[in-house]
Design an enzyme around this catalytic site. Structure first.
Site, PDB file in Angstrom:
ATOM      1  N   LYS A  11      -5.030 -93.992  74.614  1.00 50.21           N
ATOM      2  CA  LYS A  11      -4.506 -94.431  73.305  1.00 50.21           C
ATOM      3  C   LYS A  11      -5.195 -93.663  72.185  1.00 50.21           C
ATOM      4  CE  LYS A  11      -8.262 -96.822  71.742  1.00 50.21           C
ATOM      5  NZ  LYS A  11      -9.115 -96.555  70.663  1.00 50.21           N
ATOM      6  N   ASP A 137      -9.932-104.097  74.949  1.00 47.09           N
ATOM      7  CA  ASP A 137      -8.776-103.188  74.867  1.00 47.09           C
ATOM      8  C   ASP A 137      -7.845-103.280  76.086  1.00 47.09           C
ATOM      9  OD1 ASP A 137      -9.538-102.198  72.441  1.00 47.09           O
ATOM     10  OD2 ASP A 137     -10.390-100.329  73.215  1.00 47.09           O
TER      11      ASP A 137
HETATM   12  P1  ATP Z   1     -12.708 -97.262  73.872  1.00 41.84           P
HETATM   13  O1  ATP Z   1     -11.749 -96.360  73.172  1.00 41.84           O
HETATM   14  O2  ATP Z   1     -12.064 -98.518  74.449  1.00 41.84           O
HETATM   15  O3  ATP Z   1     -13.988 -97.515  73.132  1.00 41.84           O
HETATM   16  P2  ATP Z   1     -13.939 -95.185  75.299  1.00 41.84           P
HETATM   17  O4  ATP Z   1     -12.997 -94.041  75.391  1.00 41.84           O
HETATM   18  O5  ATP Z   1     -14.926 -95.125  74.180  1.00 41.84           O
HETATM   19  O6  ATP Z   1     -13.131 -96.505  75.216  1.00 41.84           O
HETATM   20  P3  ATP Z   1     -14.414 -95.216  78.135  1.00 41.84           P
HETATM   21  O7  ATP Z   1     -13.878 -93.890  78.488  1.00 41.84           O
HETATM   22  O8  ATP Z   1     -13.630 -96.396  78.522  1.00 41.84           O
HETATM   23  O9  ATP Z   1     -14.809 -95.314  76.594  1.00 41.84           O
HETATM   24  O10 ATP Z   1     -15.892 -95.281  78.775  1.00 41.84           O
HETATM   25  C1  ATP Z   1     -16.913 -96.108  78.282  1.00 41.84           C
HETATM   26  C2  ATP Z   1     -18.021 -96.255  79.349  1.00 41.84           C
HETATM   27  O11 ATP Z   1     -17.517 -96.942  80.478  1.00 41.84           O
HETATM   28  C3  ATP Z   1     -18.557 -94.927  79.841  1.00 41.84           C
HETATM   29  O12 ATP Z   1     -19.918 -94.867  79.533  1.00 41.84           O
HETATM   30  C4  ATP Z   1     -18.357 -94.929  81.362  1.00 41.84           C
HETATM   31  O13 ATP Z   1     -19.497 -94.535  82.075  1.00 41.84           O
HETATM   32  C5  ATP Z   1     -18.000 -96.381  81.701  1.00 41.84           C
HETATM   33  N1  ATP Z   1     -16.902 -96.471  82.711  1.00 41.84           N
HETATM   34  C6  ATP Z   1     -16.851 -97.298  83.743  1.00 41.84           C
HETATM   35  N2  ATP Z   1     -15.716 -97.149  84.442  1.00 41.84           N
HETATM   36  C7  ATP Z   1     -14.999 -96.187  83.837  1.00 41.84           C
HETATM   37  C8  ATP Z   1     -13.727 -95.579  84.076  1.00 41.84           C
HETATM   38  N3  ATP Z   1     -12.959 -95.936  85.108  1.00 41.84           N
HETATM   39  N4  ATP Z   1     -13.318 -94.643  83.221  1.00 41.84           N
HETATM   40  C9  ATP Z   1     -14.080 -94.298  82.149  1.00 41.84           C
HETATM   41  N5  ATP Z   1     -15.280 -94.825  81.894  1.00 41.84           N
HETATM   42  C10 ATP Z   1     -15.757 -95.760  82.718  1.00 41.84           C
END
Ligand code: ATP
Length: 307
Positions: A11, A137
């Site tokens: 997203k 989310d």
């Molecule tokens: P948001 O936009 O909801 O804040 P984000 O893009 O900042 O999400 P994610 O990519 O969801 O963050 O990752 C956040 C943390 O979750 C990372 O530090 C990662 O190590 C952990 N994590 C655990 N499982 C997963 C997964 N399947 N995919 C991505 N990250 C994961």
């Protein structure tokens, strides 16, 4: 059916406003989230050996109960009283910890996939209720499309689908922790709030000119202070023809809305080759209405063929 393959789409935020802070430290948000077509591929398989096993294509991403998909599978199996073993394979394309909800989307895909694999027939609403316990989310990633999210991000109002738009994602080679950005944010000091209500009106009118020029994210100032290259990427995108450019979520990914796929691809080359960014993707916004129309058409055709 013993196995199912799903697309877990990312997203972007078209707007992100923080309107208050609760006593428990959570922030009250008002934001417009838009699903994009860049996706991870999630394969969920029933196994004879009990337990939840996970694999993914990134050496450093957790493959145990620290992976958010583990929590999703555990929740689903517990609520449904299912003892069967599960194997989850994740092929990641969505940059991690990047403001693109990659983890939440993987978790959402696991809930949707298990519901189909075990024919449990939970409604979307029931899956979203399970999802919110895994992450704020996750319900949005189950609903998908163009959505106004309020509360901590879990109170969702679906908005009309936007026409598909060309998106360039460019993530600086740094990691940003969402928690540290919110910690550094002082809500009373926010200078400029996006006008969410007018933005919703513009979505209803499909006023692309307004939509591309009135995006706003109150977390940008915080993350840009920590990592000024985010501002440089934004300016570069605008210089290379983006109609609008902004940081998504708590960052650090910057996206640009481009008038054509060609212009987005040209800018992508620049960020990869001249700036050395490793995670650059040309994608588009996901049009939920188009997808549902296609599904209705397929169902009709299927019914007709089976007459
Ligand atoms: P948001 O936009 O909801 O804040 P984000 O893009 O900042 O999400 P994610 O990519 O969801 O963050 O990752 C956040 C943390 O979750 C990372 O530090 C990662 O190590 C952990 N994590 C655990 N499982 C997963 C997964 N399947 N995919 C991505 N990250 C994961």
């Amino acid at each position: 059916m013993d196995t199912i393959v799903l697309k877990a789409r990312g997203k972007i935020n078209l707007t992100l406003d923080v309107v208050g802070k609760r006593d428990n430290g959570y922030h009250d948000l008002r934001m417009i989230m838009q699903t994009i077509n860049l996706h991870d591929t999630i394969t969920v398989t029933k196994t004879k050996t009990p337990g939840i096993r996970i694999n993914n294509n990134l050496a450093w991403l957790p493959k145990d109960d620290k992976n958010i998909t583990y929590k999703a599978a555990e929740k689903f199996l517990e609520v449904s009283n299912i003892k069967t073993g599960i194997y989850i394979d994740i092929f990641k394309r969505i940059p991690v910890a990047a403001g693109l909800a990659g983890g939440s989307s993987d978790a959402a895909a696991v809930l949707v996939g298990l519901n189909k694999l075990f024919s449990t027939h939970y409604s979307k609403h029931q899956l979203m209720e399970m999802g919110v316990e895994i992450g704020a989310d996750v319900p949005f990633c189950i609903l998908r499309g163009t959505v106004l999210a309020e509360g901590i991000g879990e109170v969702l109002t679906p908005l009309p689908s936007l026409p598909s738009m060309h998106i360039l994602l460019a993530k600086p080679n740094i990691s940003v922790s969402t928690a540290s950005v919110y910690k550094a944010l002082s809500v009373p000091d926010i200078q400029l709030h996006p006008d969410t209500d007018n933005y919703v009106d513009a979505i209803k009118k499909k006023d692309i000119e307004y939509l591309t020029t009135h995006m706003g994210n109150v977390l940008e100032d915080v993350t840009i202070q920590l990592h000024p290259q985010i501002e440089d990427i934004k300016q570069d995108m605008l210089r290379m023809g983006a109609l609008g450019s902004m940081m998504s979520g708590s960052g650090p990914t910057v996206f640009g809305i481009f008038p054509s796929k060609y212009e987005a691809a040209l800018a992508a080359e620049y960020f990869k080759n001249k700036c050395g960014l490793r995670e650059v993707h040309v994608t588009s916004t996901f049009c939920k209405a188009k997808r549902e129309g296609k599904r209705r058409h397929e169902r009709k055709r299927h019914k007709h063929e089976n007459k």
